[in-house]
Design an enzyme around this catalytic site. Sequence first.
Site, short mmCIF file in Angstrom:
data_model
loop_
_atom_site.label_atom_id
_atom_site.label_comp_id
_atom_site.label_asym_id
_atom_site.label_seq_id
_atom_site.Cartn_x
_atom_site.Cartn_y
_atom_site.Cartn_z
CG ASP A 48 -53.05 -26.39 31.85
OD1 ASP A 48 -52.45 -26.82 30.84
OD2 ASP A 48 -52.94 -26.86 32.99
CG HIS A 77 -47.05 -21.34 42.04
ND1 HIS A 77 -47.52 -22.60 41.79
CD2 HIS A 77 -46.47 -21.39 43.26
CE1 HIS A 77 -47.25 -23.39 42.82
NE2 HIS A 77 -46.62 -22.67 43.73
CD GLU A 91 -49.07 -25.49 45.02
OE1 GLU A 91 -47.97 -26.05 44.82
OE2 GLU A 91 -50.04 -25.58 44.24
CG HIS A 112 -44.63 -28.38 47.42
ND1 HIS A 112 -44.22 -27.10 47.72
CD2 HIS A 112 -45.74 -28.24 46.65
CE1 HIS A 112 -45.06 -26.23 47.18
NE2 HIS A 112 -45.99 -26.90 46.52
CE LYS A 164 -40.49 -28.30 33.34
NZ LYS A 164 -41.93 -28.42 33.64
CB SER A 208 -42.26 -25.98 50.48
OG SER A 208 -42.27 -27.09 49.62
CG PHE A 227 -58.17 -31.15 42.08
CD1 PHE A 227 -58.73 -30.11 41.36
CD2 PHE A 227 -57.91 -30.96 43.43
CE1 PHE A 227 -59.05 -28.92 41.98
CE2 PHE A 227 -58.23 -29.77 44.05
CZ PHE A 227 -58.80 -28.76 43.33
P1 FAD Z 1 -44.23 -27.47 30.41
O1 FAD Z 1 -43.01 -27.91 31.14
O2 FAD Z 1 -44.09 -26.42 29.38
O3 FAD Z 1 -44.86 -28.79 29.74
C1 FAD Z 1 -46.17 -28.74 29.19
C2 FAD Z 1 -46.33 -29.87 28.17
O4 FAD Z 1 -45.53 -29.60 27.03
C3 FAD Z 1 -45.87 -31.25 28.66
O5 FAD Z 1 -46.73 -32.21 28.11
C4 FAD Z 1 -44.47 -31.40 28.10
O6 FAD Z 1 -44.12 -32.75 27.89
C5 FAD Z 1 -44.60 -30.64 26.78
N1 FAD Z 1 -43.35 -30.00 26.34
C6 FAD Z 1 -42.57 -29.17 27.06
N2 FAD Z 1 -41.53 -28.75 26.31
C7 FAD Z 1 -41.69 -29.31 25.09
C8 FAD Z 1 -40.96 -29.24 23.87
N3 FAD Z 1 -39.85 -28.51 23.76
N4 FAD Z 1 -41.41 -29.95 22.81
C9 FAD Z 1 -42.55 -30.71 22.92
N5 FAD Z 1 -43.29 -30.79 24.06
C10 FAD Z 1 -42.86 -30.11 25.11
N6 FAD Z 1 -50.90 -24.24 36.89
C11 FAD Z 1 -51.29 -22.94 37.02
O7 FAD Z 1 -52.03 -22.45 36.17
N7 FAD Z 1 -50.92 -22.16 38.07
C12 FAD Z 1 -50.09 -22.65 39.04
O8 FAD Z 1 -49.75 -21.92 39.99
C13 FAD Z 1 -49.64 -24.00 38.95
N8 FAD Z 1 -48.78 -24.53 39.84
C14 FAD Z 1 -48.31 -25.79 39.68
C15 FAD Z 1 -47.37 -26.29 40.59
C16 FAD Z 1 -46.87 -27.58 40.45
C17 FAD Z 1 -45.84 -28.08 41.45
C18 FAD Z 1 -47.33 -28.41 39.40
C19 FAD Z 1 -46.83 -29.82 39.26
C20 FAD Z 1 -48.25 -27.93 38.48
C21 FAD Z 1 -48.74 -26.62 38.60
N9 FAD Z 1 -49.65 -26.08 37.68
C22 FAD Z 1 -50.08 -24.77 37.83
C23 FAD Z 1 -50.16 -26.87 36.58
C24 FAD Z 1 -49.33 -26.64 35.28
O9 FAD Z 1 -49.44 -25.30 34.87
C25 FAD Z 1 -49.90 -27.56 34.20
O10 FAD Z 1 -49.63 -28.90 34.52
C26 FAD Z 1 -49.49 -27.24 32.77
O11 FAD Z 1 -50.29 -28.02 31.89
C27 FAD Z 1 -48.05 -27.57 32.45
O12 FAD Z 1 -47.19 -26.67 33.01
P2 FAD Z 1 -45.60 -26.97 32.97
O13 FAD Z 1 -44.94 -25.78 33.53
O14 FAD Z 1 -45.31 -28.27 33.56
O15 FAD Z 1 -45.39 -27.00 31.37
#
Ligand code: FAD
Length: 275
Positions: free
Chosen positions: A98, A66, A7, A255, A154, A5, A205
Amino acid sequence: MLPISLEFFPPKTAEGSEKLRAARQQLYALKPEFCSVTYGAGGSTHAGTFSTVGEILAEGVDAACHFSCIGATRARVRDQLAQLKTMGVKRLVALRGDLPSGYGSGGEFQYASELVEFIRAETGSSFHIEVACYPEVHPQAKSPQSDLEAFVTKVRAGADGAITQYFYNADSYFHFVEEATRRGVTVPIVPGIMPITNSSQLLRFSDASGAEIPRWIRLRLQSFGDDTASIKSFGQDVVGDLCQRLIAAGVPGLHFYTMNQAKATLDLCEALGRC
Ligand code: FAD
């Protein structure tokens, strides 16, 4: 054939859109399973993301949108999911995101797991949902264990698969998959691959995302200075070897973070015998 895939990020200018269209046409030779388009947290790229996803679908290629939830309300997410369904989108990469500095919070979702749960509750199985994961640990995680537990939560909330943050240390991925599997995760965990073409961009990055650049790679990149040909050739070797190792270990796919460029991903795939 191993699924791959690709991105992309939504271009900000008409020229960027044209360049991306041209890059996509070259990359389609790889027959990607899907192409995904990033989404600026806080909804900052909403229009560009959706229109790029629409273009990919119109080109006859499956597209994943996304979708980040930080700062979003349930009503807004519901509206946007309806919009994506109408567009014919079947895949999402569900993220927390973020918030850029300067944006307030005020959203109704704290973690990506809540977004996955919401999407499933609202739309059943209409979407194939991927989530993000971090073999080298998310930078804000309290501990590696809590990050892994958050990932498992998740997946249990309804994710169909996961894509990793990029890494250059294959063992971190193998260890992460082993630990996740031990905790009952059975969905595919696809490694995210970042080609190396520009050292200052990569170092920037990586500092922000928590992906580690091993010391020997960092030092070699620094030693090339502005010699982009050497950076690219070294990058192809390092990332090519990483992909070979991952494929040999039986990964479910690759990916590629293309950065909207075709050449580096095409060269890597050619070296892997993919095209
Ligand atoms: P989460 O899974 O919510 O985790 C965030 C943090 O919270 C982690 O430290 C986790 O350990 C903690 N956490 C989660 N659940 C809990 C809980 N219940 N209790 C305590 N702590 C918890 N960013 C963008 O803005 N746009 C994009 O399109 C984008 N695409 C991405 C694609 C990929 C494949 C990846 C790997 C990252 C991408 N990101 C993108 C970056 C991502 O948004 C950031 O890394 C963000 O900080 C975390 O997102 P997440 O969905 O992993 O968050």
